[in-house]
Design a protein around this motif. Structure first.
Motif, PDB file in Angstrom:
ATOM      1  N   ASN A 332       0.764  -0.988  -0.243  1.00 20.28           N
ATOM      2  CA  ASN A 332      -0.255   0.004   0.065  1.00 20.28           C
ATOM      3  C   ASN A 332       0.643   0.864  -0.543  1.00 20.28           C
ATOM      4  OD1 ASN A 332      -2.972   0.446   0.174  1.00 20.28           O
ATOM      5  ND2 ASN A 332      -2.328   1.790   1.826  1.00 20.28           N
ATOM      6  N   ALA A 333       1.570   1.318  -0.645  1.00 21.88           N
ATOM      7  CA  ALA A 333       2.634   2.390  -0.654  1.00 21.88           C
ATOM      8  C   ALA A 333       3.463   2.901   0.309  1.00 21.88           C
ATOM      9  CB  ALA A 333       1.846   3.493  -1.489  1.00 21.88           C
ATOM     10  N   ALA A 334       4.048   1.781   1.199  1.00 20.29           N
ATOM     11  CA  ALA A 334       4.447   1.649   2.546  1.00 20.29           C
ATOM     12  C   ALA A 334       5.627   2.781   2.526  1.00 20.29           C
ATOM     13  CB  ALA A 334       4.624   0.729   3.363  1.00 20.29           C
ATOM     14  N   THR A 335       5.915   3.077   3.592  1.00 20.37           N
ATOM     15  CA  THR A 335       6.697   3.570   3.384  1.00 20.37           C
ATOM     16  C   THR A 335       8.342   3.657   2.796  1.00 20.37           C
ATOM     17  OG1 THR A 335       8.329   3.818   5.623  1.00 20.37           O
ATOM     18  CG2 THR A 335       6.404   5.153   5.464  1.00 20.37           C
ATOM     19  N   ASN A 336       9.709   4.092   2.733  1.00 24.36           N
ATOM     20  CA  ASN A 336      11.023   3.392   2.031  1.00 24.36           C
ATOM     21  C   ASN A 336      11.077   2.489   0.937  1.00 24.36           C
ATOM     22  OD1 ASN A 336      12.301   5.081   3.537  1.00 24.36           O
ATOM     23  ND2 ASN A 336      11.564   4.022   5.509  1.00 24.36           N
ATOM     24  N   CYS A 337       9.790   2.691   0.432  1.00 19.79           N
ATOM     25  CA  CYS A 337       9.364   2.522  -1.160  1.00 19.79           C
ATOM     26  C   CYS A 337       9.975   3.345  -2.186  1.00 19.79           C
ATOM     27  CB  CYS A 337       8.717   2.083  -1.262  1.00 19.79           C
ATOM     28  SG  CYS A 337       7.722   0.534   0.054  1.00 19.79           S
ATOM     29  N   PHE A 338      10.695   2.562  -3.095  1.00 21.00           N
ATOM     30  CA  PHE A 338      10.922   3.288  -4.897  1.00 21.00           C
ATOM     31  C   PHE A 338      12.047   4.192  -4.624  1.00 21.00           C
ATOM     32  CE2 PHE A 338       6.415   2.216  -4.485  1.00 21.00           C
ATOM     33  CZ  PHE A 338       6.206   0.569  -6.200  1.00 21.00           C
ATOM     34  N   GLY A 339      13.356   4.465  -3.294  1.00 18.13           N
ATOM     35  CA  GLY A 339      13.756   5.130  -3.466  1.00 18.13           C
ATOM     36  C   GLY A 339      13.541   6.173  -3.124  1.00 18.13           C
ATOM     37  N   GLY A 343       7.043   6.415  -0.375  1.00 20.42           N
ATOM     38  CA  GLY A 343       6.448   5.488  -0.984  1.00 20.42           C
ATOM     39  C   GLY A 343       6.033   6.257  -2.149  1.00 20.42           C
ATOM     40  N   ILE A 344       6.419   7.310  -3.046  1.00 25.70           N
ATOM     41  CA  ILE A 344       5.668   8.005  -3.929  1.00 25.70           C
ATOM     42  C   ILE A 344       6.659   7.585  -5.268  1.00 25.70           C
ATOM     43  CG2 ILE A 344       5.179   9.710  -5.576  1.00 25.70           C
ATOM     44  CD1 ILE A 344       4.343  10.752  -2.695  1.00 25.70           C
ATOM     45  N   PHE A 345       5.921   7.043  -6.403  1.00 21.56           N
ATOM     46  CA  PHE A 345       6.788   6.794  -7.887  1.00 21.56           C
ATOM     47  C   PHE A 345       6.710   7.758  -8.200  1.00 21.56           C
ATOM     48  CE2 PHE A 345       6.350   5.227 -11.749  1.00 21.56           C
ATOM     49  CZ  PHE A 345       7.855   4.320 -12.332  1.00 21.56           C
ATOM     50  N   TYR A 346       7.533   8.628  -8.830  1.00 22.40           N
ATOM     51  CA  TYR A 346       8.234   9.957  -9.875  1.00 22.40           C
ATOM     52  C   TYR A 346       7.978   9.888 -11.396  1.00 22.40           C
ATOM     53  CZ  TYR A 346       8.877  12.434  -5.183  1.00 22.40           C
ATOM     54  OH  TYR A 346       8.607  12.785  -3.734  1.00 22.40           O
ATOM     55  N   PHE A 347       6.869   9.753 -12.297  1.00 19.76           N
ATOM     56  CA  PHE A 347       7.032   9.852 -13.837  1.00 19.76           C
ATOM     57  C   PHE A 347       6.767  10.905 -14.270  1.00 19.76           C
ATOM     58  CE2 PHE A 347       3.412   7.950 -11.953  1.00 19.76           C
ATOM     59  CZ  PHE A 347       2.015   8.659 -12.490  1.00 19.76           C
ATOM     60  N   GLY A 348       7.424  10.355 -15.674  1.00 23.15           N
ATOM     61  CA  GLY A 348       7.255  12.160 -16.532  1.00 23.15           C
ATOM     62  C   GLY A 348       8.216  13.100 -16.665  1.00 23.15           C
ATOM     63  N   GLN A 353      11.726   8.274 -11.555  1.00 16.93           N
ATOM     64  CA  GLN A 353      13.235   6.886 -11.146  1.00 16.93           C
ATOM     65  C   GLN A 353      12.774   6.013 -12.357  1.00 16.93           C
ATOM     66  OE1 GLN A 353      10.322   7.509  -8.996  1.00 16.93           O
ATOM     67  NE2 GLN A 353      10.533   7.323  -7.471  1.00 16.93           N
ATOM     68  N   SER A 354      14.449   5.661 -12.315  1.00 12.54           N
ATOM     69  CA  SER A 354      15.165   4.756 -13.596  1.00 12.54           C
ATOM     70  C   SER A 354      14.633   3.311 -13.487  1.00 12.54           C
ATOM     71  CB  SER A 354      16.373   4.819 -13.758  1.00 12.54           C
ATOM     72  OG  SER A 354      17.037   4.055 -12.163  1.00 12.54           O
ATOM     73  N   ALA A 355      14.230   2.709 -14.743  1.00  9.95           N
ATOM     74  CA  ALA A 355      14.475   1.411 -14.364  1.00  9.95           C
ATOM     75  C   ALA A 355      15.013   0.280 -12.801  1.00  9.95           C
ATOM     76  CB  ALA A 355      14.228   0.177 -15.630  1.00  9.95           C
ATOM     77  N   LEU A 710       5.475   2.883 -15.911  1.00 13.85           N
ATOM     78  CA  LEU A 710       6.203   2.014 -16.115  1.00 13.85           C
ATOM     79  C   LEU A 710       7.273   2.811 -16.418  1.00 13.85           C
ATOM     80  CD1 LEU A 710       5.088  -0.933 -14.192  1.00 13.85           C
ATOM     81  CD2 LEU A 710       6.256   0.844 -13.323  1.00 13.85           C
ATOM     82  N   PRO A 711       8.815   2.571 -16.299  1.00 15.57           N
ATOM     83  CA  PRO A 711       9.924   2.376 -17.299  1.00 15.57           C
ATOM     84  C   PRO A 711      10.439   1.404 -17.794  1.00 15.57           C
ATOM     85  CG  PRO A 711      11.013   3.659 -15.060  1.00 15.57           C
ATOM     86  CD  PRO A 711       9.566   2.491 -14.364  1.00 15.57           C
ATOM     87  N   ALA A 712      10.362   2.002 -19.262  1.00 21.53           N
ATOM     88  CA  ALA A 712      10.748   1.032 -19.889  1.00 21.53           C
ATOM     89  C   ALA A 712      12.505  -0.617 -19.738  1.00 21.53           C
ATOM     90  CB  ALA A 712      11.572   0.902 -21.286  1.00 21.53           C
ATOM     91  N   GLY A 713      11.411  -1.276 -19.523  1.00 20.88           N
ATOM     92  CA  GLY A 713      12.285  -2.126 -18.741  1.00 20.88           C
ATOM     93  C   GLY A 713      11.923  -3.118 -17.496  1.00 20.88           C
ATOM     94  N   VAL A 714      10.779  -2.564 -17.418  1.00 19.63           N
ATOM     95  CA  VAL A 714      10.201  -2.980 -15.714  1.00 19.63           C
ATOM     96  C   VAL A 714       9.157  -4.176 -16.564  1.00 19.63           C
ATOM     97  CG1 VAL A 714       9.221  -2.050 -13.915  1.00 19.63           C
ATOM     98  CG2 VAL A 714      11.164  -1.059 -14.068  1.00 19.63           C
ATOM     99  N   ASP A 715       8.970  -5.437 -15.464  1.00 22.28           N
ATOM    100  CA  ASP A 715       7.715  -6.262 -16.293  1.00 22.28           C
ATOM    101  C   ASP A 715       6.261  -5.830 -15.103  1.00 22.28           C
ATOM    102  OD1 ASP A 715       5.670  -7.791 -16.118  1.00 22.28           O
ATOM    103  OD2 ASP A 715       7.349  -9.849 -15.345  1.00 22.28           O
TER     104      ASP A 715
END
Length: 848
Positions: A332-339, A343-348, A353-355, A710-715
């Motif tokens: 559930n997007a807990a803390t310390n996820c995705f760097g 726990g927030i994923f940055y894109f665009g 984040q890189s792949a 998701l970045p290219a290269g991520v399943d």
């Protein structure tokens, strides 16, 4: 002005003539809802005196027929915009009025289909429920006889079959109606005895009908209206009832609905009358989120990623609880996820984040990954819905109007309105809601008409209103997992969630629980000034005061133990319009500038405590509209065109569900014509861009990340076990530099032909042919998935005799595969609604 009693011989012949020759334009029974239009000077001059009465009557019939066509061509008088009985052509705002007959002939039975007739309208899916219409790219509102209803973004489908007329007003309401949203509104005028012209000596009449359609569609309806008397007092009544027990194209979806409506109109004295009635709607169905695990490959080729994540049902009760969900890291997007610690994923954009970074994070989060990923071809009917999902709403709407005419120039109107909403919404993927809301409003208005002199006349209005709205609303969305379910198979304990409304907040805490009320007082005045019969200046102003109390209840208990917030706010609204009737050519250009207050309420009509605490309950909207309207070819062709720009001014005051901060800009064109006495044509075109002002200001917008983000290269199968909070960057070098709102097509065009056969063996038959084209758009704000353009073809046949009506309508006859975005600001990258293939609806009705 007293209503004239019908002249039976002439009027009956007139109506028969209209029904047989101009029925193509929707001119049948319901067009008796207004007095006959005045004869034009040219028409009067063209009717020479005759020695025989029969000849004279025939000429008068022809005049009335042409003038009834004028009403179909958007020139009838409506009071839905400014409260004045100005014709649509003379109203300096963009508005479309649609009669019941036109709705019937084109088989428009849900408000989403109104895009075929009205420019500026298009609705994103609100989980498959047609509650309100998006106007100019933002959520609109619903009004009932000129009074704002409780917010309904998707609590129940708004019924339209019981309406005598629907007025679609684009842009915020005028000051006389109080706070409103910037997009616009639909005003529903219910069937009534006065509207059916049966309260003044007419006879009782009615209709019973049955509709049967694709996907087990079953509707039964009946209506009756006429004159009656009690204690020697004459009144008119109209009753309408509808029952529906239908299946659906979508799996695990059905509709069970009953609608009851009644209206009574009575003259108390020669100068006073009352109009009162109500509507009760009992809807039982469910929401449809559509397809999950959204990818471009799914849209283009129907290829769906299958598989299920690890079950977290630790206690074996067959459900995933909030406590069990938090046991898995990053689910559930807990803390310390995705760097990052949030726990927030940055894109665009820059900072995304890189792949390598994302793959490293996901490698340590087995709770998110599918255990047996694969692919399959998905049917459009396979959607995210479970057999025990439910959306139940009971809505009661009541009104009582008192109208007193002091003279031909002075009139007093008092409108009293009540509405209640009892709603519960449960979805097994993890969302539940309830709403218990009621509203009471009273409007007092004094109107005065000044006949003036040769160079100036005027109409004035002044009045006030008070609205009290009481609400309790709770929802649970903190563990809303769209992607855990593999919708190619039935649901399992892996994806079935506990729900606050079903299992209690002690097990599944509320995300929010609010109890409160508000009182809105307002005073307003409007002046419609006419100079030398050609120049028109309309001025209006209003001031609103809102006193609100809202309590943030504790989230883990049914009782409301929490913090109460109180606030008082006030804001002005105003409007200025200038128009000019150009002589000879019949064109009226106009300019309108307006600022309108809007009250920020949530999905259940609640005012959330943070809005009260921050003093942002009332916000402002602004409108600039420049347009022209014209009536040509002896009133057989109506054309309207306009440019508009409208904004939500207060960027810190919004509700992302019902009232987000946007700027809309575009062009609209509408035309309606009676080509011959048998052929009518309607058309609409919209070019529209909508931008999110808050996202522009902040440089990003929050939303849930999907597979295509998701970045290219991520399943993508590595993330479907949970939900990922995301931020989409805006500005130069990003995927959405101008913060364009998703799900709204930039261009939309529609055209309809209605042909009535008036002679020979086909007499009484009406055929309809309609085409609607919608340009491509993106499913979500991150613009990761593009929904293709599409063109819909609808064809219908209707046959009428004195007592019988038979009709059949085919929709999407080219079997176009198309989609609508589903709540694009938040979930546009996660879910999308696939629309229905070829479908039909047949109706048989008996009139008496």
């Amino acid at each position: 002005m007293k209503r004239r009693k019908p002249v039976l011989g002439l009027k009956a012949i007139s109506l028969i003539f209209l029904s047989s020759n101009l029925g193509a334009a929707g001119i049948t029974r319901a067009q008796t809802s207004e007095p006959p239009a005045a004869e034009s000077p040219a028409a009067a001059e063209s009717t020479p005196p005759a020695a025989e009465a029969g000849v004279t009557q025939l000429k008068q019939v022809e005049v009335r027929a042409v003038n009834r066509a004028v009403n179909i061509l958007n020139t009838e008088a409506v009071d839905s915009v400014f409260g004045f009985d100005k014709s649509i052509k003379d109203t300096p705002r963009s508005i479309t009025s649609i009669s019941k007959e036109t709705l019937d002939k084109l088989n428009i039975n849900v408000i989403d289909d109104l895009i075929t007739l009205s420019p500026g309208s298009f609705t994103q899916s609100f989980f498959g429920v047609a509650g309100s219409l998006d106007l100019r790219g933002t959520p609109g509102e619903n009004y009932f006889r000129g009074v704002r209803r409780i917010d309904n973004p998707g609590n129940y489908p708004t019924p339209i079959a019981a309406s005598d007329r629907i007025d679609i007003v684009r842009g915020p309401a005028s000051p006389i109606y109080g706070p409103s949203k910037v997009g616009g509104y639909l005003n529903f005028v219910p069937k009534s005895a006065r509207a059916a012209d049966k309260s003044d000596g007419g006879r009782t009449g009615g209709e019973v009908g049955v509709s049967r359609g694709s996907f087990d569609k079953n509707i039964v309806r009946g209506e009756v209206g006429g004159p009656a008397s009690i204690a020697g007092k004459q009144f008119g009544y109209y009753l309408y009832v509808e029952g529906e027990d239908s299946g659906s194209y979508y799996e695990n979806t059905n509709t069970d609905q009953n609608i009851f409506q009644a209206s009574l109109d009575a003259n108390l004295t020669e100068s006073s009358r009352v109009e009162f009635g109500g509507q009760y709607q009992d809807f039982r169905g469910n929401q449809v989120a559509g397809w999950n695990r959204l990818t471009q490959d799914l849209i283009d080729n129907g290829t769906y990623i299958t598989g299920s994540p690890t079950s977290l049902d630790g206690n074996g009760d067959g459900l995933l609880s909030a406590a069990e969900a938090t046991s898995a890291p990053c689910l559930n997007a807990a803390t310390n996820c995705f760097g990052n610690p949030l726990g927030i994923f940055y894109f665009g954009g820059v900072g995304a984040q890189s792949a390598e970074q994302v793959n490293a994070d996901l490698a340590n989060q087995p709770g998110l990954a599918l255990q047996n990923p694969g692919t399959t071809q998905l049917r459009n009917s396979q959607v995210l819905a479970q057999p025990d999902d439910r959306l139940d709403s009971k809505v009661i709407t009541l009104y009582f109007d008192y109208i007193h005419t002091f003279s031909d120039d002075l009139k007093l109107t008092n409108k009293t309105f009540y509405e209640s909403l009892d709603n519960i919404n449960e979805n097994a993927y993890g969302f539940s809601q309830f709403a218990d809301t009621f509203a009471f409003e009273d409007q007092l208005n004094l109107s005065y008409k000044w006949s003036g002199n040769d160079w100036m006349t005027a109409n004035y209005q002044a009045g006030g209103s008070v609205r009290y709205q009481d609400f309790e609303h709770g929802d649970n969305f903190g563990f809303e997992y769209f992607d855990r379910r593999d919708i190619s198979r039935p649901g399992t304990p892996i994806d079935r969630r506990t729900l606050s409304t079903r299992d209690g907040p002690e097990i599944e805490p509320w995300s929010s629980h609010t109890i409160g009320n508000y009182v809105n007082f307002g005073v307003a005045a409007l002046a419609d000034l006419n100079f030398i019969k050609s120049i028109h200046l309309l001025l209006g102003g209003r001031w609103d005061w809102v006193d609100v109390q809202s309590t943030a209840c504790a989230l883990n208990t049914t009782a409301c133990n929490g913090v109460e917030f109180n606030g008082n706010e006030n804001k002005p609204s105003w409007t200025v319009s200038l128009s000019y009737d150009i002589p000879v050519i019949g064109v009226t250009p106009y300019f309108t500038r307006a600022t309108q207050s809007t009250l920020i309420a949530g999905q259940g009509g609640q005012v959330d405590p943070p809005s009260v605490e921050s003093g942002s309950v009332l916000a402002k909207s602004s409108l600039v509209e420049i347009g022209a309207k014209g009536s040509f070819l002896r009133n057989r062709l109506y054309v309207s065109a306009d440019y508009f720009r409208q904004d939500r001014v207060d960027l810190n005051s919004q509700n992302i569900v019902t009232n987000s901060t946007t700027q809309s800009e575009g062009y609209e064109l509408e035309f309606r014509g009676v080509v011959t006495n048998n052929l009518a044509i309607t058309g609409a075109y919209t070019h529209l861009t909508v931008e999110n002002l808050t996202a522009q200001q902040d440089g990003f917008q929050f939303g849930f990340a999907g597979a295509s983000d998701l970045p290219a290269g991520v399943d993508p199968s590595l993330i479907f076990g949970g939900v990922i909070n995301g931020l989409t960057f805006t500005g130069p070098g990003t995927v959405n530099p101008s913060a364009r709102k998703a799900g709204i097509p930039e261009d939309l065009f529609s055209i309809n032909f209605i042909y009535n056969f008036s002679e020979g063996l086909l007499k009484g038959l009406t055929s309809t042919f309609g085409v609607t084209h919608v340009s491509s758009t993106f499913s979500g704000f991150s613009r990761a998935v593009e929904l293709p353009e599409y063109t819909l073809l609808n064809i219908g046949l209707n046959y009428e005799t004195r007592h019988w009506k038979l009709g059949i309508q085919g929709k999407n006859l080219t079997n176009e595969r198309y989609y609508r975005s589903n709540f694009p600001d938040l979930f546009g990258s996660s879910v999308v609604l696939p629309e229905r293939p070829v479908n039909w609806l047949a109706t048989v009705a008996y009139r008496f």
